[in-house]
Design a protein around this motif. Structure first.
Motif, mmCIF file in Angstrom:
data_model
loop_
_atom_site.group_PDB
_atom_site.id
_atom_site.type_symbol
_atom_site.label_atom_id
_atom_site.label_comp_id
_atom_site.label_asym_id
_atom_site.label_seq_id
_atom_site.Cartn_x
_atom_site.Cartn_y
_atom_site.Cartn_z
ATOM 1 N N GLY A 347 0.807 -1.215 0.000
ATOM 2 C CA GLY A 347 0.000 0.000 0.000
ATOM 3 C C GLY A 347 0.836 1.258 0.000
ATOM 4 N N TYR A 348 2.121 1.121 -0.310
ATOM 5 C CA TYR A 348 3.068 2.242 -0.270
ATOM 6 C C TYR A 348 3.185 2.798 1.142
ATOM 7 C CZ TYR A 348 6.088 4.835 -3.447
ATOM 8 O OH TYR A 348 7.183 5.308 -4.145
ATOM 9 N N ARG A 349 3.089 1.905 2.116
ATOM 10 C CA ARG A 349 3.372 2.278 3.498
ATOM 11 C C ARG A 349 4.881 2.182 3.743
ATOM 12 N NH1 ARG A 349 -1.831 -0.178 4.183
ATOM 13 N NH2 ARG A 349 -3.100 1.012 5.693
ATOM 14 N N MET A 350 5.375 3.018 4.635
ATOM 15 C CA MET A 350 6.795 3.005 4.933
ATOM 16 C C MET A 350 7.066 2.062 6.106
ATOM 17 S SD MET A 350 7.352 4.832 2.452
ATOM 18 C CE MET A 350 9.145 4.750 2.525
ATOM 19 N N ILE A 351 8.129 1.318 6.001
ATOM 20 C CA ILE A 351 8.381 0.237 6.946
ATOM 21 C C ILE A 351 8.770 0.733 8.332
ATOM 22 C CG2 ILE A 351 10.846 -0.104 6.477
ATOM 23 C CD1 ILE A 351 10.109 -3.184 6.392
ATOM 24 N N ASP A 352 9.194 1.995 8.441
ATOM 25 C CA ASP A 352 9.549 2.529 9.753
ATOM 26 C C ASP A 352 8.383 3.248 10.429
ATOM 27 O OD1 ASP A 352 9.460 4.671 8.032
ATOM 28 O OD2 ASP A 352 11.519 5.354 8.418
ATOM 29 N N ASP A 353 7.183 3.167 9.855
ATOM 30 C CA ASP A 353 5.987 3.778 10.426
ATOM 31 C C ASP A 353 5.304 2.750 11.339
ATOM 32 O OD1 ASP A 353 3.519 4.845 11.024
ATOM 33 O OD2 ASP A 353 2.918 5.207 8.954
ATOM 34 N N PRO A 354 5.234 3.003 12.643
ATOM 35 C CA PRO A 354 4.642 2.009 13.555
ATOM 36 C C PRO A 354 3.214 1.626 13.180
ATOM 37 C CG PRO A 354 5.818 3.690 14.796
ATOM 38 C CD PRO A 354 5.788 4.156 13.372
ATOM 39 N N ALA A 355 2.416 2.603 12.751
ATOM 40 C CA ALA A 355 1.033 2.288 12.377
ATOM 41 C C ALA A 355 0.991 1.387 11.148
ATOM 42 C CB ALA A 355 0.253 3.579 12.118
ATOM 43 N N ALA A 356 1.877 1.628 10.177
ATOM 44 C CA ALA A 356 1.939 0.788 8.983
ATOM 45 C C ALA A 356 2.346 -0.636 9.344
ATOM 46 C CB ALA A 356 2.924 1.383 7.977
ATOM 47 N N ALA A 358 1.950 -2.141 12.178
ATOM 48 C CA ALA A 358 0.871 -2.799 12.919
ATOM 49 C C ALA A 358 -0.233 -3.272 11.985
ATOM 50 C CB ALA A 358 0.314 -1.843 13.969
ATOM 51 N N HIS A 359 -0.581 -2.427 10.993
ATOM 52 C CA HIS A 359 -1.654 -2.803 10.071
ATOM 53 C C HIS A 359 -1.266 -4.032 9.259
ATOM 54 C CE1 HIS A 359 -4.905 -2.381 7.133
ATOM 55 N NE2 HIS A 359 -3.978 -2.623 6.213
ATOM 56 N N ALA A 361 1.162 -6.239 9.773
ATOM 57 C CA ALA A 361 1.366 -7.406 10.630
ATOM 58 C C ALA A 361 0.037 -8.049 11.002
ATOM 59 C CB ALA A 361 2.137 -7.006 11.885
ATOM 60 N N GLY A 362 -0.998 -7.224 11.198
ATOM 61 C CA GLY A 362 -2.317 -7.761 11.500
ATOM 62 C C GLY A 362 -2.876 -8.580 10.359
ATOM 63 N N VAL A 363 -2.669 -8.124 9.137
ATOM 64 C CA VAL A 363 -3.122 -8.883 7.969
ATOM 65 C C VAL A 363 -2.342 -10.188 7.852
ATOM 66 C CG1 VAL A 363 -3.300 -8.860 5.443
ATOM 67 C CG2 VAL A 363 -3.869 -6.804 6.750
ATOM 68 N N TRP A 364 -1.059 -10.144 8.157
ATOM 69 C CA TRP A 364 -0.208 -11.329 8.025
ATOM 70 C C TRP A 364 -0.332 -12.277 9.210
ATOM 71 C CZ3 TRP A 364 4.853 -8.516 6.076
ATOM 72 C CH2 TRP A 364 4.661 -8.131 4.732
ATOM 73 N N GLY A 365 -0.942 -11.821 10.290
ATOM 74 C CA GLY A 365 -1.088 -12.673 11.460
ATOM 75 C C GLY A 365 0.190 -12.864 12.239
ATOM 76 N N VAL A 366 1.036 -11.835 12.260
ATOM 77 C CA VAL A 366 2.284 -11.901 13.021
ATOM 78 C C VAL A 366 2.377 -10.669 13.907
ATOM 79 C CG1 VAL A 366 3.438 -13.220 11.204
ATOM 80 C CG2 VAL A 366 3.624 -10.719 11.210
ATOM 81 N N GLU A 367 3.342 -10.663 14.822
ATOM 82 C CA GLU A 367 3.555 -9.510 15.688
ATOM 83 C C GLU A 367 4.300 -8.420 14.926
ATOM 84 O OE1 GLU A 367 2.408 -9.045 18.764
ATOM 85 O OE2 GLU A 367 1.379 -10.978 18.599
ATOM 86 N N GLU A 501 -5.644 -10.675 -0.362
ATOM 87 C CA GLU A 501 -4.865 -10.366 0.833
ATOM 88 C C GLU A 501 -4.116 -9.049 0.655
ATOM 89 O OE1 GLU A 501 -2.661 -13.589 2.860
ATOM 90 O OE2 GLU A 501 -0.934 -12.226 2.761
ATOM 91 N N LEU A 502 -3.556 -8.842 -0.535
ATOM 92 C CA LEU A 502 -2.896 -7.571 -0.855
ATOM 93 C C LEU A 502 -3.854 -6.401 -0.663
ATOM 94 C CD1 LEU A 502 -0.819 -6.836 -4.074
ATOM 95 C CD2 LEU A 502 -2.634 -5.315 -3.374
ATOM 96 N N ARG A 503 -5.103 -6.573 -1.103
ATOM 97 C CA ARG A 503 -6.092 -5.503 -0.954
ATOM 98 C C ARG A 503 -6.268 -5.123 0.510
ATOM 99 N NH1 ARG A 503 -11.242 -7.968 -3.676
ATOM 100 N NH2 ARG A 503 -12.166 -5.981 -3.039
ATOM 101 N N ARG A 504 -6.345 -6.130 1.377
ATOM 102 C CA ARG A 504 -6.493 -5.847 2.808
ATOM 103 C C ARG A 504 -5.246 -5.175 3.362
ATOM 104 N NH1 ARG A 504 -8.275 -11.161 2.525
ATOM 105 N NH2 ARG A 504 -6.531 -11.945 3.773
ATOM 106 N N ALA A 505 -4.081 -5.622 2.908
ATOM 107 C CA ALA A 505 -2.840 -5.038 3.408
ATOM 108 C C ALA A 505 -2.649 -3.602 2.926
ATOM 109 C CB ALA A 505 -1.654 -5.902 2.976
ATOM 110 N N SER A 506 -3.162 -3.296 1.733
ATOM 111 C CA SER A 506 -2.997 -1.942 1.181
ATOM 112 C C SER A 506 -4.051 -0.966 1.685
ATOM 113 C CB SER A 506 -3.051 -1.992 -0.354
ATOM 114 O OG SER A 506 -4.384 -2.193 -0.818
#
Length: 681
Positions: A347-356, A358-359, A361-367, A501-506
């Motif tokens: 979804g063009y989220r940045m990997i150092d953004d805590p909210a990104a 969390a979102h 990781a929630g889709v992937w089912g990991v911490e 799944e990509l749609r949910r993650a984006s």
């Protein structure tokens, strides 16, 4: 009959595939608005690789001691790969395994590859070859507009523009079906301007050809802004209400008076003034950059200079006007949106953004804390391979880095230093030939998946034929590795399930695909992102009301010219630039194997004045030497290039032995488009 899209460039031209006995024929598909049935010769011959004797159909494992290949089953190959990846991780840490993707991978593959790296391998070491194509324009777009989408308008909007400026683009050879839009614009009276050190086939169709010294597109833009400002051509109301930061940009441009620009760029003052006047003549002006402007160590700054000029004229968001980047690779846009870049999540989220984090990781089912952080950009990653503390393995999908990377001699050294190199490909590319394990994967007509073209239009490539026995999809490959490593999350091999799944993650990201599904793409011939829900119409045109920064304003970013990292000197007195030719694509791994496409091999294009000076004759071999290597190839003596410049196409081994590996500090883009060289006979 199967409606689908071309496997090559970012136009993603619509086509229909038809079975004719044992062959698969290409037919025109006139209902797709980007190409309206037109195809270039690469598109018409796209099925040629299916029948190639060089097609890989079984996994291969190489014995380093004897350099012999052994054919093995898929299970054996995946057992070897996963087993060795696990040992390397246990002995050296998660970042000892690295992943390298490509801008030709479908959205589903790019998404799953980022997930594989971060969940199954736990590594931050992932990047892709799009870092070498569109990354400078992406960095500039994010800084200026708060979003990176190549064209913020449909390509057909070009037809309604009154002035079109192409900076470093040769679309007549790189994406020929797009030329119809330029021609229609000219038919209704538009002026087309091409900025390029070579007089290309695109420049031949233009009303004005501006031929700067390589590496000087930035001061050209600064000089044009200087002239526009001096003439009172700045849209002061637009600047005041829709932008911020103009004062610093105005001050920077003030130092670039016409005579100074002429000395640096080689463009006569009279032509500078003519172009500035043309830019102020109409509200419908489009400025579009491509690799010629972007593949520099100051590529981001160069794009920002042209964006600044566009903003000063009040163009972005205006109907049939604005700035755009002509994306190159087939999924160059989607490939950089969903997680195969070192600094991004889906979804063009940045990997150092805590909210990104969390979102996703929630889709992937990991911490969220389990996700690694930002890794290295593409060339930095390659240079770290096999070094102390660097990756010990590399998994390559959709890229031929042994040909496409800059300073390929150094890249080959780093690949040889690995404990494990795994390459998935459809043919034995130059990179695959160096691998320990080669995995044969499906090509475009044998699989289904989405791509995102240069307009931000998400389209669907549909499977037309069954792949050969022994060939599997990249999704199956990734699932097989993940399962053998005992990875958390789910690893579907069905592309539509992966896309859902990509749609949910984006969802909620800048590149929001949540409202785009396969059925909708089929019904609407593609959907433009952002599209946050099923009731949203999609967004063909960005910026009409606001930009993507929190305050809704575009940002002017002050830049200045520093010049190429390697200026010419007495030992290396000419500029070397590289690019594409009509019949070939990227590293040529596919197109060089299609018998109906002319394979000329590399050549050196030089002006008659330079040829006379060095004693070169058309068709005879010449040597081009840089600080990194030498290429010997036939000379093409032409009057269409500057006398101080030589051109070499990059589709064959050799060109990138010469190119500079200096990197743009913002984007990680190597300086492919200019370095100092010597030409001898």
């Amino acid at each position: 009959m199967t409606d689908t899209h071309c496997p090559y460039c970012s136009l993603q031209c619509g086509m229909t595939l038809v079975r004719e006995g044992r062959t698969l024929a290409v037919q025109a598909r006139e209902d797709f608005p980007v190409n309206e049935g037109a195809l270039c010769r690469k598109g018409w011959t796209a099925t040629g690789l299916r029948s190639s004797r060089e097609r890989l159909t079984t996994p291969l494992v190489r014995d380093r001691a004897t350099d012999a290949w052994t054919a093995v089953s898929w299970d054996e190959a995946l057992d070897v790969v996963a087993g060795r990846l696990a040992v390397i991780r246990d002995e050296h840490g998660a970042d000892a395994n690295a992943v390298f993707g490509g801008g030709g991978l479908t959205n589903e593959k790019a998404y799953q590859l980022g997930k594989l790296a971060r969940v199954a391998l736990g590594t931050r070491m992932i990047d892709y070859n799009g870092r070498w194509c569109m990354s400078s324009a992406a960095s500039a777009g994010n800084q200026a507009f708060g979003v990176d989408r190549g064209l913020p308008f449909p390509l057909a909007d070009v037809e309604q523009a009154d002035v079109v400026v192409l900076v470093g683009s040769n679309i007549a050879e790189t994406m020929p079906p797009a030329v119809r839009h330029l021609d229609r614009a000219r038919e209704r009276g538009a002026h087309v301007v091409v900025v390029d050190p070579r007089r290309t086939l695109t420049a031949d169709r233009a009303d004005m050809h501006v031929q700067p010294v390589p590496g000087t597109d930035l001061p050209l833009a600064l000089g044009l802004l200087h002239l526009v400002d001096a003439a009172g051509g700045v849209d002061e109301k637009y600047v005041a209400t829709r932008t911020s930061g103009f004062d610093d940009v105005r001050s920077a441009a003030a130092a670039w008076w016409p005579e100074r620009v002429e000395r640096v760029t080689g463009i006569a003052v009279a032509q500078l003034r003519e172009l500035a006047t043309l830019l102020m003549s109409s509200p419908r002006v489009m400025v579009m950059t491509a690799r010629g402007a972007e593949q520099h160590a100051d590529g981001t700054a160069t794009v920002l200079a042209w964006v600044n000029l566009s903003l000063a004229l009040g163009l972005p968001g205006r109907p049939f006007a604005g700035y755009g980047c002509l994306t190159g690779q087939g999924n160059g846009q989607g490939g950089r949106e969903h997680g195969q870049k070192a600094d991004q999540l889906p979804g063009y989220r940045m990997i150092d953004d805590p909210a990104a984090r969390a979102h996703v990781a929630g889709v992937w089912g990991v911490e969220a804390d389990s996700l690694p952080g930002k890794g290295l950009s593409a060339y930095e990653l390659l240079m770290s391979l096999g070094t102390d503390g660097g990756p010990r393995s590399l998994l390559v999908l959709g890229s031929n880095i042994a040909v496409s990377a800059p300073h390929t001699a150094r890249v080959a050294e780093r690949l040889a230093a690995l404990d494990l190199l795994v390459v998935a490909d459809i043919v034995m590319s130059e990179t695959a030939a160096l691998a320990d394990v080669v995995l044969p994967v499906t090509q475009w007509a044998e699989e289904t998946g989405t791509m995102t073209n240069l307009e931000g239009r998400v389209i669907l490539r549909q499977q037309a034929v069954t792949p050969p026995d022994g060939v599997r999809s990249d999704l199956e490959l990734m699932a097989g590795i993940a399962e053998r490593l005992g990875a958390a999350s789910t690893w579907s091999t069905d592309p539509e399930e992966v896309f859902d799944e990509l749609r949910r993650a984006s969802a909620g990201g800048r590149a929001d695909y949540a409202g785009i599904g396969y059925a909708r793409i089929r019904a609407e011939d593609g959907v433009f992102w952002p599209c946050p829900d099923a009731d949203h119409p999609g967004t063909p045109r960005l910026f009409e009301e606001s930009f993507f920064h929190a305050d809704g304003l575009a940002r002017f970013v002050a830049v200045d010219h520093t010049g190429p990292v390697e200026p010419v000197d007495g030992e290396f007195p000419v500029h070397l630039t590289t690019g594409r030719v009509l019949a070939q694509y990227q590293s040529g791994a596919q197109t060089r194997r299609i018998k109906d496409l002319p394979d000329t091999g590399p050549f050196v294009e030089l002006h008659p004045f330079l040829a006379l000076r060095v004693g070169a004759h058309d068709g005879d071999p010449v040597s081009v030497r840089t600080r990194r290597g030498v290429l010997r190839a036939p000379a093409r003596v032409v009057e269409t290039i500057r006398p101080d410049t030589v051109f070499v196409p990059f589709h064959w081994v050799g060109a990138n032995r010469l190119t500079s590996d200096a990197l743009d500090p913002s984007s990680g883009m190597p300086e492919f488009k200019v370095c100092a060289a010597e030409v001898t006979t």
